[in-house]
Design a protein around this motif. Sequence first.
Motif, mmCIF file in Angstrom:
data_model
loop_
_atom_site.group_PDB
_atom_site.id
_atom_site.type_symbol
_atom_site.label_atom_id
_atom_site.label_comp_id
_atom_site.label_asym_id
_atom_site.label_seq_id
_atom_site.Cartn_x
_atom_site.Cartn_y
_atom_site.Cartn_z
ATOM 1 N N CYS A 151 0.867 -1.181 0.000
ATOM 2 C CA CYS A 151 0.000 0.000 0.000
ATOM 3 C C CYS A 151 0.897 1.222 0.000
ATOM 4 O O CYS A 151 1.790 1.338 0.844
ATOM 5 N N ILE A 161 -6.447 3.932 5.192
ATOM 6 C CA ILE A 161 -5.442 3.028 5.756
ATOM 7 C C ILE A 161 -6.016 2.243 6.942
ATOM 8 O O ILE A 161 -5.742 1.047 7.094
ATOM 9 N N LEU A 164 -8.035 -0.577 5.660
ATOM 10 C CA LEU A 164 -7.168 -1.647 5.177
ATOM 11 C C LEU A 164 -6.636 -2.478 6.339
ATOM 12 O O LEU A 164 -6.624 -3.720 6.272
ATOM 13 N N LEU A 180 3.371 -0.923 4.300
ATOM 14 C CA LEU A 180 2.774 0.407 4.228
ATOM 15 C C LEU A 180 3.851 1.437 3.907
ATOM 16 O O LEU A 180 4.798 1.627 4.676
ATOM 17 N N LEU A 230 -5.077 -0.186 -2.010
ATOM 18 C CA LEU A 230 -5.252 1.176 -1.503
ATOM 19 C C LEU A 230 -6.744 1.506 -1.534
ATOM 20 O O LEU A 230 -7.276 1.884 -2.575
ATOM 21 N N GLY A 253 -9.169 -1.905 -4.334
ATOM 22 C CA GLY A 253 -9.561 -0.664 -3.682
ATOM 23 C C GLY A 253 -11.060 -0.481 -3.731
ATOM 24 O O GLY A 253 -11.795 -1.327 -4.259
#
Length: 331
Positions: A151, A161, A164, A180, A230, A253
């Motif tokens: 990501c 985030i 996720l 990340l 993302l 996403g």
Amino acid sequence: RRMAAAAPHHGARVRFVSFPNVPWPLATIVASRAMEDAFAADVCVLDSICASLAAPWLWTRSPKRAVAAILHQPPGGIDHGALRSLAQRRLDLATYRRCVALVLASSALESSLPRALADKSVVVPPGSDPYSGRARAARNLRAGRGAALLCAGNWVERKGIVDLVEAFADLPHATATLHLVGDPWAEPRYGAKVWLALERLDVLDRVVVHGPVSAGRLQELYAGADLFVLPSLREPYGTVYGEAMASGLPVVGWRAGNLVHLATDGIEGALVPVGDIPALRTAIRRLCTDGEERRRMGKAARRRAAALPTWEQSARALFDVLHDVSGRARV
């Protein structure tokens, strides 16, 4: 910077002028000097980040040089609160009405503009570097697990985030390692929420926080990862999606922003309903565990990315617009 480097090949030279680094909207009061400097050029090109700052100057003077704007965010900005967004939108639109050309980073931005501005708008997406296969793959990103998830995005609320992390937390431990990339403190309050989620959900043993990295290092991470994720709510373009696809990564996403124009669900990746964390988790797990589907989507992603504009093509399109408006007075 990429366009400035390409400018001499298109009969142009780009000179950068900065607005004062003071809180918004105070910068509108002291922006006159920057605007005066900018109008020494044949064409003054305003970035959408500073469009609102230029509005008072443009509306109290009658500039003789052409004014254009490059938009990579909707009027009102993209990461502000409701009051600032409302006020900034009015100022942004006031500036855009004084421009002879509006260069939009994506088709997704067209719907954010009033119809009256449509005739002066043209879409010129950011470019991408053609895939060469030369990037050295970062090693051991899987860390002994089934797949490596990447990501890339600063830790701001619209990037999703926390969503996720929540989706990732309920995956079996052996499924994947999450990497990340991005500035954890771009929005300090949201960054604190991400760190809290990482700790609360007890995933720090299978998450690698890289922080900001160089462009070269990011290319290595693309080359070494298996999947790009993302879940961003709003991406006016989403350069990282295109870069990931060019590296042969399926993308996952929310079905939102410009991602719907870059990838098709089930072809180059998985686009899931906004906010549906179980669906996000299911999509990630499927692509982590089904290597054949992941490879099929990765090949499709690379083919799709090859059809996106290169930086050279984007530069040609941009400077064609700027040469066309050079010397034209405001409208």
